[in-house]
Motif scaffolding. Structure first.
Motif, PDB file in Angstrom:
ATOM      1  N   GLU A 154      -6.465  -2.657  -5.695  1.00  0.00           N
ATOM      2  CA  GLU A 154      -5.242  -2.536  -6.488  1.00  0.00           C
ATOM      3  C   GLU A 154      -5.072  -1.088  -7.006  1.00  0.00           C
ATOM      4  O   GLU A 154      -3.995  -0.499  -6.906  1.00  0.00           O
ATOM      5  CB  GLU A 154      -5.360  -3.541  -7.654  1.00  0.00           C
ATOM      6  N   LEU A 155      -6.182  -0.527  -7.503  1.00  0.00           N
ATOM      7  CA  LEU A 155      -6.133   0.869  -7.976  1.00  0.00           C
ATOM      8  C   LEU A 155      -5.846   1.830  -6.826  1.00  0.00           C
ATOM      9  O   LEU A 155      -5.069   2.782  -6.973  1.00  0.00           O
ATOM     10  CB  LEU A 155      -7.480   1.257  -8.595  1.00  0.00           C
ATOM     11  N   ALA A 156      -6.468   1.582  -5.674  1.00  0.00           N
ATOM     12  CA  ALA A 156      -6.261   2.453  -4.504  1.00  0.00           C
ATOM     13  C   ALA A 156      -4.786   2.414  -4.093  1.00  0.00           C
ATOM     14  O   ALA A 156      -4.183   3.461  -3.823  1.00  0.00           O
ATOM     15  CB  ALA A 156      -7.152   2.012  -3.348  1.00  0.00           C
TER      16      ALA A 156
ATOM     17  N   PHE B 257     -10.084   3.171  -0.394  1.00  0.00           N
ATOM     18  CA  PHE B 257      -8.997   4.151  -0.535  1.00  0.00           C
ATOM     19  C   PHE B 257      -8.479   4.560   0.848  1.00  0.00           C
ATOM     20  O   PHE B 257      -7.270   4.537   1.102  1.00  0.00           O
ATOM     21  CB  PHE B 257      -9.458   5.386  -1.319  1.00  0.00           C
ATOM     22  N   LEU B 258      -9.400   4.904   1.754  1.00  0.00           N
ATOM     23  CA  LEU B 258      -8.963   5.365   3.077  1.00  0.00           C
ATOM     24  C   LEU B 258      -8.300   4.230   3.864  1.00  0.00           C
ATOM     25  O   LEU B 258      -7.352   4.460   4.611  1.00  0.00           O
ATOM     26  CB  LEU B 258     -10.138   5.949   3.867  1.00  0.00           C
TER      27      LEU B 258
ATOM     28  N   PRO C  88      -3.333   3.627   7.306  1.00  0.00           N
ATOM     29  CA  PRO C  88      -2.275   2.961   8.064  1.00  0.00           C
ATOM     30  C   PRO C  88      -0.878   3.503   7.734  1.00  0.00           C
ATOM     31  O   PRO C  88       0.034   3.380   8.538  1.00  0.00           O
ATOM     32  CB  PRO C  88      -2.390   1.487   7.634  1.00  0.00           C
ATOM     33  N   ARG C  89      -0.720   4.108   6.559  1.00  0.00           N
ATOM     34  CA  ARG C  89       0.601   4.632   6.164  1.00  0.00           C
ATOM     35  C   ARG C  89       0.759   6.119   6.488  1.00  0.00           C
ATOM     36  O   ARG C  89       1.821   6.688   6.276  1.00  0.00           O
ATOM     37  CB  ARG C  89       0.799   4.431   4.649  1.00  0.00           C
TER      38      ARG C  89
ATOM     39  N   VAL D 175      -2.309   5.612  -3.742  1.00  0.00           N
ATOM     40  CA  VAL D 175      -1.597   5.944  -2.488  1.00  0.00           C
ATOM     41  C   VAL D 175      -0.088   5.934  -2.795  1.00  0.00           C
ATOM     42  O   VAL D 175       0.657   6.801  -2.324  1.00  0.00           O
ATOM     43  CB  VAL D 175      -1.971   4.960  -1.352  1.00  0.00           C
ATOM     44  N   GLY D 176       0.355   4.993  -3.624  1.00  0.00           N
ATOM     45  CA  GLY D 176       1.755   4.958  -4.063  1.00  0.00           C
ATOM     46  C   GLY D 176       2.127   6.237  -4.790  1.00  0.00           C
ATOM     47  O   GLY D 176       3.211   6.789  -4.609  1.00  0.00           O
ATOM     48  N   ARG D 177       1.200   6.739  -5.578  1.00  0.00           N
ATOM     49  CA  ARG D 177       1.459   7.994  -6.301  1.00  0.00           C
ATOM     50  C   ARG D 177       1.644   9.145  -5.311  1.00  0.00           C
ATOM     51  O   ARG D 177       2.517  10.002  -5.490  1.00  0.00           O
ATOM     52  CB  ARG D 177       0.290   8.268  -7.261  1.00  0.00           C
TER      53      ARG D 177
END
Ligand code: HEM
Length: 417
Positions: free
Chosen positions: A130-132, A378-379, A384-385, A136-138
């Motif tokens: 959830e934190l990752a 995290f990776l 994938p994005r 990534v959203g940031r």
């Protein structure tokens, strides 16, 4: 500039050398070849032996009764080591897992060990994912360019470890500042007054004050977090001393933070610098576990730990005297040609990979499974994005004798929604 074994040896005490990896590795390669058990007597430091071969470092760590952590587990300038010795003699200062040996170490380690077993870590997985996703959203919100250290890698591991300890989110910024002052102390950018013993002691005292309050709270209101486990642990029926309790939090908060930050940022840089390896990992996510280990080998966030010989002995026919300090050079072990095929190649599928980034033996990193999980998750959220990734400015390394890595990593990237 020509490197000699003498100048390479002096580099262990020169924080700036760790900010120049090419020069560092030229010196370490020379020492492995010509002087693998090397006496270093540098201005401002107590002398010590530097060990640079993988097998010697493993042998010393394995022989933990002959080579002990106390009283000098970490290399520091003489003035800092003397200040620490003065505090220890007065019964003050830090007495964490890395500062102790034997039965004291075994009983302290048992308190945290259950929390950090890979199986026990599984319950953390969803929280970390959830934190990752948040981070990534940031990156996506930042619109394709950022300083990866400032925006992502400094914060994500801190959040994980603070959650684990049960520290409220509003206190994270102060913890970030204090841990950097303790660990990045040789770097002008990060400390109040570079490398002065007073600045380090002041940062320690602030962290101690914070955790003293946390202990009192968890003793009166126990929860199921790691801070409660430490605050309420009993050895021979007694609570841990104040010194042991506070030292425990300190080691968890500091050891779990800058190390993982450095590995994550260094890993992103390595993937940007090796586009074929990045594509290989994107195409085959099953390579993630070997990729994470390779990143941790490649970066080697901890430059060294120290041991002290308790009796006269020899290593490679070099006489070591009782009381001599030995520096274990992990970056050197991790580039040892006798152990790693093509050690200077970044290979996300490297097997076997017997790197010593987490040390070895009874003091082997307690948080290794957690660190690997954080980087892997995290990776696996990012890749994938990720449609493009490049380094977009000069990466800058921290100047340090101890834990360190990138303090700036400007990157440019494309992320799908
Ligand atoms: C990539 C990230 C990390 C690296 C490279 C790293 C590296 C190390 C190294 C080299 C040691 C000393 C081992 C020895 O003396 O043989 C160590 C010990 C330790 N690490 Fe880590 N570490 C990392 C992450 C973490 C995390 C996430 C935590 C937990 C929150 C953690 C907690 C500890 C503790 C408590 C010790 C002391 C163990 C003992 O003395 O028994 N580390 N780590």
């Amino acid at each position: 500039m020509d490197i000699t074994t003498e100048s390479a040896g002096l580099a262990f005490t020169d924080a700036a050398t760790y900010a120049d990896r090419e020069q560092l590795h030229r010196g370490l390669a020379l020492l492995r070849k010509e002087s693998p058990v090397h006496w270093v007597d540098a201005p401002g430091f107590r002398p010590f032996w530097a060990l640079t071969r993988h097998s010697d470092i493993m042998d010393v760590e394995r022989d933990h009764q002959r080579f002990v952590n106390e009283p000098r587990p970490i290399l520091g300038p003489k003035v800092v080591e003397e200040e620490i010795a003065r505090m220890a003699a007065a019964g003050a200062g830090v007495r964490s897992l890395v500062h102790v040996d034997g039965e004291e170490h075994r009983s302290l380690r048992a308190i945290g060990a259950g929390w950090f077993r890979p199986r026990a870590m599984r319950h953390m997985e969803e929280q970390i994912r959830e934190l990752a996703r948040r981070y990534v959203g940031r990156m996506a919100d930042l619109g394709g360019e950022c300083d990866f250290v400032e925006e992502i890698s400094l914060n994500f591991p801190l959040y994980v470890i603070m959650h684990l300890l049960g520290v409220p989110e509003s206190d994270f910024p102060i913890m970030l500042m204090l841990t950097q002052q303790v660990f990045g102390n040789a770097d002008q950018d990060k400390s109040r007054d570079a490398a002065s013993p007073e600045s380090i002691v002041a940062a320690f005292q602030e962290i101690f004050g914070y955790f003293a309050k946390l202990t009192a709270d968890r003793r009166s209101n126990p929860t199921d977090d790691l801070a409660s486990a430490v605050a309420n642990a009993r050895v021979d029926g007694e609570y841990l001393s104040e010194q042991h309790t506070l030292s425990y939090y300190l080691i968890l908060a500091t050891a779990g933070h800058d190390t993982t930050s450095a590995a994550l940022a260094g890993g992103v840089q390595a993937l940007a610098d090796h586009p074929a390896e990045l594509q290989r990992l994107k195409a085959d996510p099953a390579l993630m576990p070997t990729a994470v280990d390779e990143i941790i080998r490649w970066v080697t966030p901890v430059t060294s730990f120290m041991r002290t010989a308790v009796e006269d002995c020899t290593i490679r026919e070099v006489g070591i005297r009782e009381g001599d300090g030995l520096l274990l050079s992990y970056p050197s072990a991790n580039r040892d040609e006798d152990v790693f095929a093509e050690p200077f190649r970044f290979d996300v599928g490297r097997t076997p990979n017997k790197h010593l980034s987490f040390g070895f033996g009874v003091h082997y990193c307690l948080g290794a499974a957690l660190a690997k999980m954080e980087i892997g998750i995290f990776l696996s959220e990012l890749l994938p994005r990720l449609a493009g990734l490049e380094v977009a400015g000069e990466p800058v390394l921290t100047q340090t004798h101890f834990v360190g890595g990138l303090k700036r990593l400007p990157i440019r990237y494309e992320l799908s929604r």
